[in-house]
Design a protein around this motif. Sequence first.
Motif, PDB file in Angstrom:
ATOM      1  N   ARG A 119       0.772  -1.130  -0.001  1.00 51.63           N
ATOM      2  CA  ARG A 119      -0.010  -0.020   0.044  1.00 51.63           C
ATOM      3  C   ARG A 119       0.998   1.421  -0.104  1.00 51.63           C
ATOM      4  NH1 ARG A 119      -3.892  -0.941   4.910  1.00 51.63           N
ATOM      5  NH2 ARG A 119      -2.312  -2.497   5.282  1.00 51.63           N
TER       6      ARG A 119
ATOM      7  N   LYS B 151       2.428   4.987  -6.342  1.00 51.88           N
ATOM      8  CA  LYS B 151       1.871   6.231  -5.369  1.00 51.88           C
ATOM      9  C   LYS B 151       2.861   7.520  -5.303  1.00 51.88           C
ATOM     10  CE  LYS B 151       0.382   6.161  -0.610  1.00 51.88           C
ATOM     11  NZ  LYS B 151      -0.002   5.337   0.363  1.00 51.88           N
TER      12      LYS B 151
ATOM     13  N   GLU C 244      -1.189   2.759  -5.558  1.00 51.26           N
ATOM     14  CA  GLU C 244      -2.638   3.311  -5.400  1.00 51.26           C
ATOM     15  C   GLU C 244      -3.525   2.999  -6.740  1.00 51.26           C
ATOM     16  OE1 GLU C 244      -1.994   6.886  -2.279  1.00 51.26           O
ATOM     17  OE2 GLU C 244      -2.193   7.341  -4.381  1.00 51.26           O
TER      18      GLU C 244
ATOM     19  N   ASN D 267      -9.077  -7.011  -0.119  1.00 50.68           N
ATOM     20  CA  ASN D 267      -8.668  -6.101  -1.241  1.00 50.68           C
ATOM     21  C   ASN D 267      -8.010  -7.056  -2.327  1.00 50.68           C
ATOM     22  OD1 ASN D 267      -8.212  -3.725  -2.597  1.00 50.68           O
ATOM     23  ND2 ASN D 267      -6.120  -3.425  -1.511  1.00 50.68           N
TER      24      ASN D 267
ATOM     25  N   GLU E 273      -8.400  -0.619   0.311  1.00 50.62           N
ATOM     26  CA  GLU E 273      -7.352   0.264   0.718  1.00 50.62           C
ATOM     27  C   GLU E 273      -6.261   0.732  -0.110  1.00 50.62           C
ATOM     28  OE1 GLU E 273      -8.859  -2.275   1.780  1.00 50.62           O
ATOM     29  OE2 GLU E 273      -9.597  -1.481   3.838  1.00 50.62           O
ATOM     30  N   SER E 274      -6.223   0.132  -1.243  1.00 49.04           N
ATOM     31  CA  SER E 274      -5.261   0.929  -2.182  1.00 49.04           C
ATOM     32  C   SER E 274      -6.042   1.990  -3.135  1.00 49.04           C
ATOM     33  CB  SER E 274      -4.682  -0.093  -2.876  1.00 49.04           C
ATOM     34  OG  SER E 274      -5.735  -1.103  -3.596  1.00 49.04           O
TER      35      SER E 274
ATOM     36  N   HIS F   5      -5.047  -9.232  -0.382  1.00 47.28           N
ATOM     37  CA  HIS F   5      -4.977  -8.784   1.138  1.00 47.28           C
ATOM     38  C   HIS F   5      -6.422  -9.217   1.802  1.00 47.28           C
ATOM     39  CE1 HIS F   5      -3.951  -5.322   3.745  1.00 47.28           C
ATOM     40  NE2 HIS F   5      -4.176  -6.245   4.505  1.00 47.28           N
TER      41      HIS F   5
END
Lengths: 141, 487, 327
Positions: B264, B283, B268, B407, C124-125, B394
Motif C-alpha cells: 500500500r 503512489k 494506488e 482487497n 485500501e489501495s 489482502h
Amino acid sequence: MEFEPTIVSFLCNWCSYTGADLAGTSRMKYAHNVRVIRVMCSGRVEPTFVFKAFREGADGVLICGCHPGDCHYHEGNYKCLRRYHLIKKYLDQMGIEQDRLRLAWISASEGKQFAELADEMTETIKSLGPCKVKNVMETLT
Amino acid sequence: MKRITIDPITRLEGHGKIEIFLKDDGDVENVYFQVPELRGFEKFCEGRPVEELSQIVTKICGVCPGCHHMAAGKATDAVFGVEPPPTAKKLRELFFMAHFIHSHIAHFYALAAPDFVVGPTAPAAERNVLGLIAKVGVEIGTEVLKQRRIAQEIQALLGGHQTHVVMNMPGGVRKGLTEDERKDIVEKAKGFVEFSQFSLKIFNDVVLGNKEYVDIILNGPYSLNLHSMGLVDENNKVNFYDGKVRVVDTEGNEHCKYAPEDYREFVEERVEPWSYLKFPYLKKIGWKGFVEGQDSGVYHATPLSRLNVADGMATPLAQAEYEKMYETLGGKPVHATLAMHWARLIELLYSSERCLELAQDPEITGTDLRAKLGNIPGEGIGIVEAQRGTLTHHYWTNEKGIVTKVNIIVGTTNNNAAICMSLKKAAQGLIKKGVEVSDGILNMVEMAFRAYDPCFSCATHSLPGQMPLVVNFRDKDANIIRTVTRN
Amino acid sequence: MANEKPKLKVAIYWGAACGGCCVSVLDVHEKLFDVVAAADLVFWPIALDFKYKDVEAMPDKHIDVTLYNGAVRNSENEHIAKLLRQKSKIMVAYGSCAHMGGIPGLANFTTKEDLFKRVYEETESTVNPDKVRPVPKYKVPEGELELPEFYNDVRALDQVVDVDYYLPGCPPQTERFVEVFMAIVTGAELPPPGSVVGANEKTLCDECERKQTENKLIKEFKRPWEIQDDGETCFLEQGVICMGPATRGGCGARCIEGNAPCRGCYGPPSTSPDPGAKMMSAIATMIDSNEEDEITTIVDQIADPAGTFYRFSLPGSIFRRKLFEKE
Ligand code: SF4
Ligand code: SF4
Ligand code: SF4
Ligand code: FES
C-alpha cells in the motif's frame, strides 16, 4: 389500515393438529391470521416448506409438533428441532428476522396453549411488519 | 466525429471493448479501452470462512485460477501467521510452474503466433490456432496440444480439481507427491524444456527472421515508455511464487523494492467513470494521466516488465536466452510491447527448467505438508506473479477467521492504463486519413492489446467455422491412424 | 470420417463468468477433432474473431445449440442472453453460474451500492476523494461512452430466458460435456426440456470413495484446518462440512480427490427445489443430539451456513438474495 400478517402453520397430525382443532371446537377465540397446514409429523416439515411459505407471501411460519418423547414416529420432532435451529441461523444470514419462524410443542389437549401461541405470534409478526421475500422475487421481471 | 467500436474484443480473457474516435479527416482523436464488467469479489468474500477463500477466488479467472489460488494460499498463511513447511512450499511452486507452462504455451500458440505466422491482416476465419496449424504443420499443432495437456495433468494431480484447484490449506497443502509420481513429472519436465527451446526456435525463425516483423516490434506503433513491475528473489532473479516486488523506472533504475505487506505504500488505484476496472499507478509519483515517460505514474506488469526489473533468470538456459534478447533489442529496459511475446517464451523456458529442478528435489516427496496453526492474527497479504502481472491479495478476518475485508489487485488491472495507452498509440499509428479501416487494421490494433494478455489458455483449441482442413491423427511413431477432412 | 449430416451450428457465450467454462470446452483434448467434425462454431468471443454484429445478422433459430456460461450480472449479459435465445434452437445453461448463479451469485449477499462502495471507495489501495463511480453513460470530450448497467441482483440464466437444458458444474467436467454434445450431434433421444443433463440423479456420496458408515452422526462440526484429515474417512464423519449428500454426482468427486470437501457445484438432485434446503435436511438427520442447548451449540459451529450450503446457488435458491432494510 393495520397490517394483518399471514402466518402459515405446519401442525403435526397426531398432537398439534388435534390441539388446534380443540381450540376451534371449544370456540376459543384466537387470531385468524394463522393458516393451518396439516402434516403427518413435524419431522416431515422440510426446510423447503418453510422457504416456500415465505416466498409465497407468509409473514411468519409456525411449526408445531408433539412434546419431546411423544412423537408418533419417535424421532420426528427431534429432527424438526435440529432443522429449526439450522434454518434460524440461515434466515438470519438472509436478512430475515429469526422471530418470523417459531417451533412449539402442542399436545392434543393443549387447545388453549395453541390459541395463546397464535395470538402471541400474530403480535410478534405485526410488530415486525410484512416480510419482503416475495417482493424480491417480483423484482426479477 | 466518427467512431469505431470493436465489441467484444475477441481472443482475450474477459470482456472488453475498444472505442476509437476519429477526427473528420480520418486521423485518430482518442481511444478508450473499456472493461464492461465487475463481479465484486472484494465485497462478497466478506462473511466467508477465510480457509474457503483460496477456492472461491479461483473463480475470478478460470484461465489463471492457479495464480489466485496461490496468492490466496499465501495471504491465508499470513492470516494464521504461519509459513508452510519446505515440502509444501515446493509442491506449490511445482504446481505453479505447471500452471505457467500451460498458460504460456497456450498464449504463444493460440494468441500471439497466429498474428505473426498467419499474418496480422489475414482473414478473421484463419487468424487463429487452426490457421496456424495449417501454416506450420499438424505435428506442431498436435505437440502444442499434448504439452499443454501434460502441464494440465500435473496441475490436476497436485491440485485435485483440474481447473479450480483445491490444493492449498492454511499453512500448507492437502496432498503430497509419491515417488512414482515424482519420477513421472521429471520425464514430463524434460519434455517441457525441450518444447520451450523449440518454441523459442520458432520465434527466432518466424518472427526474428522476418525483417518486417522485427521492424514492427522495434519501431512500429507498439512501443510504450513505462515503468516496469515484477517479483524477484533475493538475488534479483525473476521469481513467480515468492520474493519482493521490484519496480524499475523507464530508464532501468530501481524505483522501489517492497515486501508484500508493504504494497500500500507503493501502489494506488484510480477510478474512471467509463470503465468498471480501476487504474493502478505508482503512489510515489502519483497519477499524472494516461501519459508515458519517467514522470508518469503508469507502469506495466507483464512478462517483459518482469524481465526488465530482474538482473536475470535463475536457471541457465533461460539466462542465456535472457541475455540474447536484451542484446538483440539494445539493452535494458525494453519498451517494445510486442517483445512481451519473446519474454513470455523465455519465461516458459524458465518455468520448464524450474519444474524439472523441483521434481528432482528429494524434499518434494516429503510428508510434512502443513504447519501447525496457532491463533488467528487476522490480517494477511499474499503476492505472486500471475501470467499477466503482479497479483496481490489482502485479507482481514475476525478472531474466528471469518473474513471481514478483502482487497485484491489483479494482474491485468496493473496494466489497465498501459493497455489503454498502447491501444491509442497503435490506433494512431495504423489508422490514418486515406487508409481504409479494414478488419485487418483493427486486428492490428487488437494486437497491442493481446500482447498484454497471456491469460488465455483456451484459445489453444479454438476452431474457426469454414476453413478447409485436414487433420491427421498419428500414433507416437508418427503413423497416421485416422484422417479427418473438412471442407 | 464421412459426415453426411449438416454440421451443428454452435455458439458459446460467457456472461458474468470466469472463463473456466470456456476452458472446459477446450479441454476436450483428443476429442477436439470429433467435436470439430460435428460442429461449426459460429460465435465464441474467447477464441474466435466474430463480433456481436455477426450474431445480430443471423436469422432466428439459426444456431442449433448455444452454450451460455456465466451468470446474468448486467444489462449486457441480459441482452446477449436474449439475443442468443432468439437465434438458437436449444439453449443450454452451461456451468454453475448459468445454472444457479454460481460464485458471482454470492454477491446476492450484498447490494450494488455496498459492492460499489467497497470496490471504488473503500478498498485500501483506492484513492477516490470525489467518489467517482463507473456509470452507464459518460460524456468524454470526443463523445459519449457507454457501459452496461450493473444490476443489484445476480440472476441465473433461466431467470432471464427460457432454458432447455442445464449442464451443471464449476466448470462441468469435460467428459460430461462431450457425452451430452455427442448425444445432441447423433440425434439421440434427449430428455425433456428443462432437464439437468451431464450429471447423475444419485448424490456425490454415492460415487465417493471415502469410507462412510450407514448413519453418519456428528457431535461437533470442525473447520477443515481443525482436523488432521486421514485421507480416507468421509469428511462429514470427521466433522467437516461436505456438500456430498446434497449434491448430484457426475464430477468424479474432483475435490474429494484433492482431499477437499465438496462445495456443491453440481447442484442438488432434482428432488430438491432448493440446494441448501437439501443440505439442511441431511445435516439435521446427522446431528447427534436431542438436547436443545447442545443442538444450538453444534449448529453454531457451522461457520457460514448460507455461504456454504449456497456456495454456487444463491440466485437460484428460493430466497434468491439477502434482504435489506431498504427493499
Ligand atoms: S461455472 Fe465456474 S467455471 Fe464456469 S464460469 Fe462460472 S465460475 Fe467459471
Ligand atoms: S459427505 Fe463428502 S466425503 Fe462423505 S461420502 Fe459424501 S461426498 Fe464423500
Ligand atoms: S466435489 Fe463437489 S464442488 Fe467439487 S467438483 Fe464435484 S460437485 Fe463440484
Ligand atoms: S407425530 Fe407429532 S411430531 Fe412427530
